[in-house]
Motif scaffolding. Structure first.
Motif, short mmCIF file in Angstrom:
data_model
loop_
_atom_site.label_atom_id
_atom_site.label_comp_id
_atom_site.label_asym_id
_atom_site.label_seq_id
_atom_site.Cartn_x
_atom_site.Cartn_y
_atom_site.Cartn_z
N GLY A 193 0.81 -1.21 0.00
CA GLY A 193 0.00 0.00 0.00
C GLY A 193 0.84 1.26 0.00
N ASP A 194 0.28 2.33 -0.56
CA ASP A 194 0.98 3.61 -0.58
C ASP A 194 1.15 4.15 0.83
OD1 ASP A 194 1.14 3.56 -3.32
OD2 ASP A 194 -0.68 4.73 -3.63
N GLY A 195 2.25 4.86 1.06
CA GLY A 195 2.46 5.50 2.34
C GLY A 195 1.54 6.70 2.51
N ILE A 196 1.36 7.14 3.75
CA ILE A 196 0.52 8.28 4.07
C ILE A 196 1.41 9.45 4.46
CG2 ILE A 196 -1.24 9.16 5.67
CD1 ILE A 196 -2.26 6.29 5.92
N ALA A 197 1.09 10.62 3.92
CA ALA A 197 1.84 11.84 4.22
C ALA A 197 3.32 11.69 3.89
CB ALA A 197 1.66 12.23 5.68
N GLY A 198 3.61 11.11 2.74
CA GLY A 198 4.99 10.96 2.31
C GLY A 198 5.71 9.78 2.89
N GLY A 199 5.01 8.93 3.64
CA GLY A 199 5.65 7.74 4.20
C GLY A 199 5.98 6.73 3.12
N PRO A 200 6.90 5.81 3.39
CA PRO A 200 7.29 4.82 2.38
C PRO A 200 6.16 3.82 2.14
CG PRO A 200 8.27 4.29 4.49
CD PRO A 200 7.62 5.62 4.67
N PRO A 201 6.10 3.22 0.95
CA PRO A 201 5.07 2.21 0.69
C PRO A 201 5.33 0.94 1.48
CG PRO A 201 6.63 2.31 -1.13
CD PRO A 201 6.98 3.45 -0.20
N GLY A 202 4.28 0.15 1.67
CA GLY A 202 4.44 -1.14 2.32
C GLY A 202 5.04 -2.15 1.36
N ASP A 203 5.16 -3.37 1.82
CA ASP A 203 5.75 -4.43 1.01
C ASP A 203 4.67 -5.41 0.55
OD1 ASP A 203 8.24 -3.33 1.53
OD2 ASP A 203 8.58 -4.59 3.29
N LEU A 204 4.98 -6.10 -0.52
CA LEU A 204 4.13 -7.17 -1.03
C LEU A 204 4.76 -8.50 -0.62
CD1 LEU A 204 1.90 -8.40 -2.85
CD2 LEU A 204 3.47 -8.13 -4.77
N TYR A 205 3.95 -9.39 -0.04
CA TYR A 205 4.43 -10.72 0.32
C TYR A 205 3.73 -11.75 -0.57
CZ TYR A 205 6.78 -8.86 4.41
OH TYR A 205 7.64 -8.17 5.23
N LEU A 206 4.53 -12.52 -1.28
CA LEU A 206 4.02 -13.54 -2.20
C LEU A 206 4.10 -14.89 -1.51
CD1 LEU A 206 3.06 -13.73 -5.21
CD2 LEU A 206 5.39 -14.43 -5.76
N GLU A 207 2.94 -15.50 -1.22
CA GLU A 207 2.91 -16.80 -0.56
C GLU A 207 2.92 -17.90 -1.62
OE1 GLU A 207 0.22 -19.54 2.48
OE2 GLU A 207 -0.41 -17.51 1.99
N ILE A 208 3.87 -18.82 -1.49
CA ILE A 208 4.04 -19.88 -2.47
C ILE A 208 3.17 -21.08 -2.14
CG2 ILE A 208 5.69 -21.46 -3.55
CD1 ILE A 208 6.11 -18.51 -4.26
N ARG A 209 2.41 -21.52 -3.11
CA ARG A 209 1.65 -22.77 -3.00
C ARG A 209 2.03 -23.64 -4.19
NH1 ARG A 209 -4.26 -20.09 -1.58
NH2 ARG A 209 -3.66 -19.17 0.44
N LEU A 210 2.23 -24.92 -3.93
CA LEU A 210 2.63 -25.85 -4.97
C LEU A 210 1.43 -26.67 -5.43
CD1 LEU A 210 6.07 -27.11 -3.60
CD2 LEU A 210 5.61 -25.25 -5.21
N ALA A 211 1.23 -26.69 -6.72
CA ALA A 211 0.11 -27.44 -7.29
C ALA A 211 0.37 -28.94 -7.16
CB ALA A 211 -0.07 -27.07 -8.77
N PRO A 212 -0.69 -29.74 -6.99
CA PRO A 212 -0.50 -31.20 -6.94
C PRO A 212 0.17 -31.70 -8.21
CG PRO A 212 -2.72 -30.59 -6.25
CD PRO A 212 -2.10 -29.34 -6.82
N HIS A 213 1.06 -32.68 -8.04
CA HIS A 213 1.80 -33.24 -9.18
C HIS A 213 1.34 -34.66 -9.42
CE1 HIS A 213 5.26 -34.49 -11.65
NE2 HIS A 213 5.48 -33.19 -11.84
N SER A 214 1.38 -35.07 -10.67
CA SER A 214 0.90 -36.42 -11.02
C SER A 214 1.82 -37.52 -10.48
CB SER A 214 0.78 -36.55 -12.55
OG SER A 214 2.05 -36.34 -13.17
N ARG A 215 3.08 -37.21 -10.17
CA ARG A 215 4.02 -38.24 -9.71
C ARG A 215 4.60 -37.96 -8.32
NH1 ARG A 215 7.74 -39.32 -15.14
NH2 ARG A 215 6.14 -40.43 -16.34
N PHE A 216 4.97 -36.71 -8.08
CA PHE A 216 5.75 -36.40 -6.89
C PHE A 216 4.93 -35.65 -5.85
CE2 PHE A 216 8.61 -36.16 -10.62
CZ PHE A 216 9.42 -37.25 -10.35
N LYS A 217 5.30 -35.88 -4.59
CA LYS A 217 4.77 -35.11 -3.47
C LYS A 217 5.94 -34.42 -2.80
CE LYS A 217 2.31 -35.40 0.94
NZ LYS A 217 1.66 -36.32 1.92
#
Length: 321
Positions: A193-217
């Motif tokens: 998100g944008d900062g308020i009153a000239g404050g720095p922006p926040g960060d984006l956190y990308l959460e990793i999820r792994l799709a089911p695989h036909s062979r491996f777990k």
């Protein structure tokens, strides 16, 4: 009217300097600002803090407040006639203390939100960092092993010119390094998100999820594969090939393999971020052909007659207790 202890609200002593009052207000406003705080009652607390600061940050209003004397928070009181003649505009004894100071009309701007100390307004006297934002993305095991780029699209809070907060759409692409695992959170600085009153922006956190695989777990950086083998391969041993994310691997089976036994292929799991990799485990499953021909049936009968093996010997005899 009921007394409000503005000094206690700002968590300062009555002898605090103007700079100490300003510093205390900044600290508390950052904590309880409704665009930042998540806890219940934060907005009411923020209003109390701002109300106290609006009075104590103005020298004339602070002097008038101090002249009211000391009372307990919430205690009913009435200003003295001398105070009323000096500061009040008359007929205001029954109004709220904050309204009383707002209507006095001297010094700086009155009322909540009227001064530069209000961080809701553009030009506030201190910056507030933008909110962090989290978004999930699903990867295949192959993408996790080799690295990839993913697109994201989300809404983040943004401050309007009138001081109100609205949602703003944001999209882009993020480079995901190789070796990420299920549940890992990647930090992308400045994309929240944008900062308020000239404050720095926040960060984006990308959460990793792994799709089911036909062979491996995947379990962390290790991979698991159900590895079917024939009864004769289990009994006599064999040379077989095992699939991995990098292609097939030749493996020697020792005689006497059992179902559930794990065959470890070192370094054939998901790579670590810098060097090395997890392992690939082939979990042995002894399987029979779906159809058994006459010749095979005859060989199995011959084996049964020749073998002294008794797989259920441990189940015979009395049970415990």
């Amino acid at each position: 009217m009921k007394f409000k202890d503005y000094y206690a609200t700002l968590e300062v002593e009555r002898e605090a300097s103007a700079e100490e009052i300003k510093k205390a207000y900044r600290k508390l406003a950052r904590k309880y600002h409704p665009d930042v705080a998540k806890e219940a009652g934060a907005e009411d607390k923020f209003k109390e803090i701002s109300e106290a600061y609006q009075t104590l940050s103005d020298p004339e209003k602070r002097q008038a407040y101090d002249d009211l004397g000391r009372h307990g928070p919430g205690e009913e009181f009435h200003p003295s006639p001398e105070w009323d003649s000096r500061f009040s505009r008359g007929g205001q004894q029954e109004v709220d203390l904050a309204d009383l100071f707002e209507r006095m009309g001297f010094g700086g701007g009155g009322g909540f939100g009227g001064g530069t100390g209000d961080p809701r307004r553009p030009g506030a006297d201190f910056p507030i960092r933008g909110q962090d934002v989290e978004v999930a993305t699903e990867l295949t095991l192959e993408q996790a092993a080799r690295g990839t780029e993913v697109s994201f699209s989300l809404s983040v809070p943004a401050l309007r010119a009138d001081g109100r907060v609205e949602k703003q759409s944001r999209s882009g692409r993020i480079r995901v390094p190789r070796g990420v695992v299920e549940g890992e959170r990647l930090r992308v600085p400045g994309k929240g998100g944008d900062g308020i009153a000239g404050g720095p922006p926040g960060d984006l956190y990308l959460e990793i999820r792994l799709a089911p695989h036909s062979r491996f777990k995947a379990v962390g950086h290790d991979l698991y594969l159900e590895l079917p083998i024939a009864p004769w391969e289990a009994a006599l041993g064999a040379e077989i090939t095992v699939p991995s994310l990098d292609g097939t691997v030749a493996v020697s089976l020792k005689p006497g393999m059992r179902s559930g036994q794990k065959l470890r292929l070192a370094g054939k799991g998901l790579p670590h971020r810098r060097e090395g990799a997890g392992d690939l485990y082939g979990v042995i499953q002894i399987v029979l052909p779906e159809k058994i021909g006459e010749r095979e049936q005859a060989l199995y009968r011959e084996l049964a007659e020749a073998s002294a093996f008794h797989p259920r010997l441990h189940l015979e005899g009395p049970t415990d207790g």
